[in-house]
Design an enzyme around this catalytic site. Structure first.
Site, PDB file in Angstrom:
ATOM      1  CG  HIS A  29      36.950  28.938  33.149  1.00  0.00           C
ATOM      2  ND1 HIS A  29      37.078  29.846  32.122  1.00  0.00           N
ATOM      3  CD2 HIS A  29      37.405  29.567  34.264  1.00  0.00           C
ATOM      4  CE1 HIS A  29      37.602  30.966  32.600  1.00  0.00           C
ATOM      5  NE2 HIS A  29      37.813  30.830  33.894  1.00  0.00           N
ATOM      6  CG  ASP A  30      34.558  31.929  35.099  1.00  0.00           C
ATOM      7  OD1 ASP A  30      35.152  31.120  35.839  1.00  0.00           O
ATOM      8  OD2 ASP A  30      35.065  32.981  34.677  1.00  0.00           O
ATOM      9  CD  GLU A  73      36.669  37.458  32.747  1.00  0.00           C
ATOM     10  OE1 GLU A  73      35.865  36.640  33.179  1.00  0.00           O
ATOM     11  OE2 GLU A  73      37.455  38.096  33.484  1.00  0.00           O
TER      12      GLU A  73
HETATM   13  O1  ISL Z   1      32.416  33.487  37.453  1.00  0.00           O
HETATM   14  C1  ISL Z   1      31.682  34.435  37.378  1.00  0.00           C
HETATM   15  C2  ISL Z   1      30.263  34.259  37.438  1.00  0.00           C
HETATM   16  O2  ISL Z   1      30.040  33.054  38.003  1.00  0.00           O
HETATM   17  C3  ISL Z   1      32.177  35.767  37.174  1.00  0.00           C
HETATM   18  O3  ISL Z   1      31.641  36.712  38.007  1.00  0.00           O
HETATM   19  C4  ISL Z   1      33.677  35.722  37.273  1.00  0.00           C
HETATM   20  O4  ISL Z   1      34.076  35.743  38.589  1.00  0.00           O
HETATM   21  C5  ISL Z   1      34.231  36.902  36.569  1.00  0.00           C
HETATM   22  O5  ISL Z   1      33.775  36.829  35.270  1.00  0.00           O
HETATM   23  C6  ISL Z   1      35.727  36.858  36.578  1.00  0.00           C
HETATM   24  O6  ISL Z   1      36.204  35.631  36.144  1.00  0.00           O
HETATM   25  C7  ISL Z   1      37.568  35.475  36.044  1.00  0.00           C
HETATM   26  O7  ISL Z   1      38.261  35.911  37.199  1.00  0.00           O
HETATM   27  C8  ISL Z   1      38.047  35.180  38.399  1.00  0.00           C
HETATM   28  C9  ISL Z   1      38.148  33.671  38.198  1.00  0.00           C
HETATM   29  O8  ISL Z   1      37.636  33.016  39.317  1.00  0.00           O
HETATM   30  C10 ISL Z   1      37.423  33.200  36.967  1.00  0.00           C
HETATM   31  O9  ISL Z   1      37.611  31.839  36.765  1.00  0.00           O
HETATM   32  C11 ISL Z   1      37.933  34.024  35.821  1.00  0.00           C
HETATM   33  O10 ISL Z   1      37.459  33.612  34.578  1.00  0.00           O
HETATM   34  C12 ISL Z   1      39.077  35.658  39.381  1.00  0.00           C
HETATM   35  O11 ISL Z   1      40.348  35.565  38.808  1.00  0.00           O
END
Ligand code: ISL
Length: 552
Positions: A327-328, A254
């Site tokens: 989930h984001d 990701e």
């Molecule tokens: O959530 C986002 C936009 O709202 C992104 O910027 C997100 O922070 C980024 O894609 C990274 O996401 C992942 O790492 C984060 C975590 O909070 C997220 O849930 C996860 O999917 C930190 O570990």
């Protein structure tokens, strides 16, 4: 194109906290997932991806891990996990876990040691630096607002954290850190899991000279400074050589900052790094100049162009991931469809889009029943750290907070985290006790029980479309070409191989439309539509209608 199981797979993503609570603590757990495996299996998917279930103080709901080899008791601990894995495999499904290796929790043993003294053997597991002019080493901002640096009294230095201050970044330069992470991967593969989704893997190699670089614009920073550091490919290649290549597993990295230029480098199979990546070109499509919490309406032509360009970029090397939510982000039907009068039709259209594009398809829990965004009345109802911090920042900068609440309604990550809607009973059948996050009040109109036996439901359309994709591998491996790219509401494309040719037409709009693009409708036969009513003319589409045609 080499064929493999993970290219043909449809993945179902679970956010465990919100899936199903069986213990009555208001938090979903693994026994809940076991209870609902028949639901997942009935969709026809192949793989389950679980968001983090490890021990965590939950500053960022599990994306802050304090022990990578321990399953959180909130979710049922190891006993529940072992049962879950066994049952998943018994059902012929596979399990992908989440690896969060850019950072740990500040409560992880490595960090509690690291902060003790400059001479501690774990000191270099993290990135420590002296302050400058009485403040942090530079002016970098975290993803979740505020500085990326946190001062620590004991050794009077700052540590780096791209996310919250409870998520210190690991120092991947240190070979011991890499060894620890590879050891964690091996541990889970030996337990029999089938792959990893790798959280913000694009951020693990810190940019050259980053400590002395100041920046002005946050959006630019992610791409220009934080992501795709100079050693990223060296690290992933090493990870592949040391661990990944030894197992029949799937990997999906990701990453913010993964773009068309560098994306192929992560997934080109000859480079031996990862199988797939999640890029965010279409997911950040509505970010305004102030980022995610300064949204602008999304441009449909750009949306199509992103899918076209990525398909082109990966078609001969590597492999794509097809997703419209996780989930984001807000719910896909609320962002890309019409979650009011066309909730059902547009949810199905988006399902048809996902399931007819080239790449591995990822479905996010609840999208199979058309779950929508939520609009809580007060910021106090929100849990997500990103939302809460964005709220504080908006307040501090004197924004109109009534307006900002409407922005939260459309942008908050909690939109995707409301409890799964199983039935019309108490708490949508998610839990007998008060859920950790409020249920979306529309659950009586959108839930699994309601849709189970309705042949026209979104749920049954998903089942049907997944089976359809499985029966026609042309949709997995076949060529792709977008037609009429400049059209402002039609997304149409051809998928073909040596044996079949299909034409897929989606009407992304609230008005009926006739679209022929000079094609002769007599040469086509209708195979599928998301609406039960179908006009004689194949090229006439009702609002939010999808038609899948076969070339005769
Ligand atoms: O959530 C986002 C936009 O709202 C992104 O910027 C997100 O922070 C980024 O894609 C990274 O996401 C992942 O790492 C984060 C975590 O909070 C997220 O849930 C996860 O999917 C930190 O570990």
């Amino acid at each position: 194109m080499k064929k493999t199981w993970w290219k043909e797979s449809v993945v179902y993503q679970i956010y465990p906290r919100s899936f199903k609570d069986t213990t009555g603590n208001g938090i979903g757990d693994m026994y809940g997932i076991i209870e609902k495996l028949d639901h997942i299996k009935s969709l026809g998917v192949d793989v389950i991806w679980l968001c983090p279930i490890y021990e965590s103080p939950n500053d960022d709901n599990g994306y802050d891990i304090s022990n990578y080899k321990k399953i959180s008791d909130d979710f049922g601990g190891h006993k529940a996990f072992d049962q879950l894995l066994k049952k998943i495999h018994q059902k012929g499904l596979k399990l992908v876990m989440d690896l969060v290796a850019n950072h740990t929790s500040d409560e992880h043993y490595w960090f509690t040691e690291s902060k003790k003294s400059k001479a501690n053997p774990y000191r270099d597991y993290y990135i420590w630096k002296d302050g400058k002019n009485g403040g942090p080493p530079n002016n970098w901002e975290s993803f979740f607002n505020g500085s990326t640096w946190q001062y620590d009294e004991t050794t009077q230095q700052y540590y780096l954290h791209y996310f919250t201050k409870k998520q210190p970044d690991l120092n991947w330069e240190n070979p011991k850190v890499r060894k620890e992470i590879f050891d964690i991967l091996e541990y889970w593969f030996e337990k029999g899991i089938d792959g990893f989704r790798m959280d913000v893997i694009s951020l693990i190699s810190k940019p050259d000279g980053y400590l002395d670089t100041e920046f002005e614009k946050f959006q630019d920073t992610i791409i220009n400074y934080y992501a795709n550091g100079p050693k990223i490919h060296e690290y992933l290649n090493e990870m592949n050589r040391e661990v990944l290549s030894k197992y029949d597993i799937m990997t999906v990295g990701e990453g913010p900052g993964i773009d068309l230029k560098n994306g192929p480098l992560y997934v080109d199979s000859s480079r031996e790094e990862l199988n797939m990546v999640f890029h965010f070109d279409h997911m950040f499509i509505d970010c305004g100049s102030g980022g995610k919490y300064d949204p602008v309406p999304f441009d449909f032509k750009t949306f199509k162009a992103i899918f076209n360009e990525w398909d082109e970029a990966l078609k001969n090397k590597g492999w794509g991931s097809i997703f419209l939510g996780n989930h984001d982000f807000s719910r896909m039907v609320s962002r890309f469809g019409n979650d009011k009068e066309y909730r059902v039709a547009s949810s199905k259209l988006l399902a048809a889009l996902l399931l007819t594009l080239r790449g591995t398809v990822y479905i996010y829990q609840g999208d199979e029943i058309g779950m929508t965004n939520v609009a809580y009345e007060s910021i106090d109802d929100y849990n997500d750290v990103e939302t809460v911090n964005a709220w504080k920042a908006a307040e501090n900068s004197g924004q109109d907070m009534d307006h900002f609440l409407t922005v939260v309604h459309s942008q908050s990550r909690d939109n995707a985290r409301t409890p799964m809607q199983w039935n019309s009973e108490l708490n949508s059948g998610f839990s007998k006790e008060k859920p950790w996050l409020k249920v979306n009040p529309n659950y009586k109109n959108a839930n699994v029980a309601l849709q189970e036996n309705d042949p026209h439901s979104i749920l049954n359309f998903y089942r049907d479309m997944i089976a359809f994709r499985k029966a026609n591998q042309t949709f997995v491996y076949g060529e792709y070409e977008c037609l009429d790219v400049k059209h402002s509401s039609i997304y149409a494309y051809k998928r073909w191989d040596d044996t079949n040719e299909f034409l897929v037409i989606h009407n992304f709009g609230d008005t009926p439309i006739t679209w022929s693009n000079n094609l002769n409708q007599n040469q086509y036969q209708l195979l599928k539509s998301n609406l039960s009513e179908n006009r004689q003319n194949h090229f006439e589409l009702a609002p939010w209608q999808t038609k899948i045609l076969e070339v005769l």
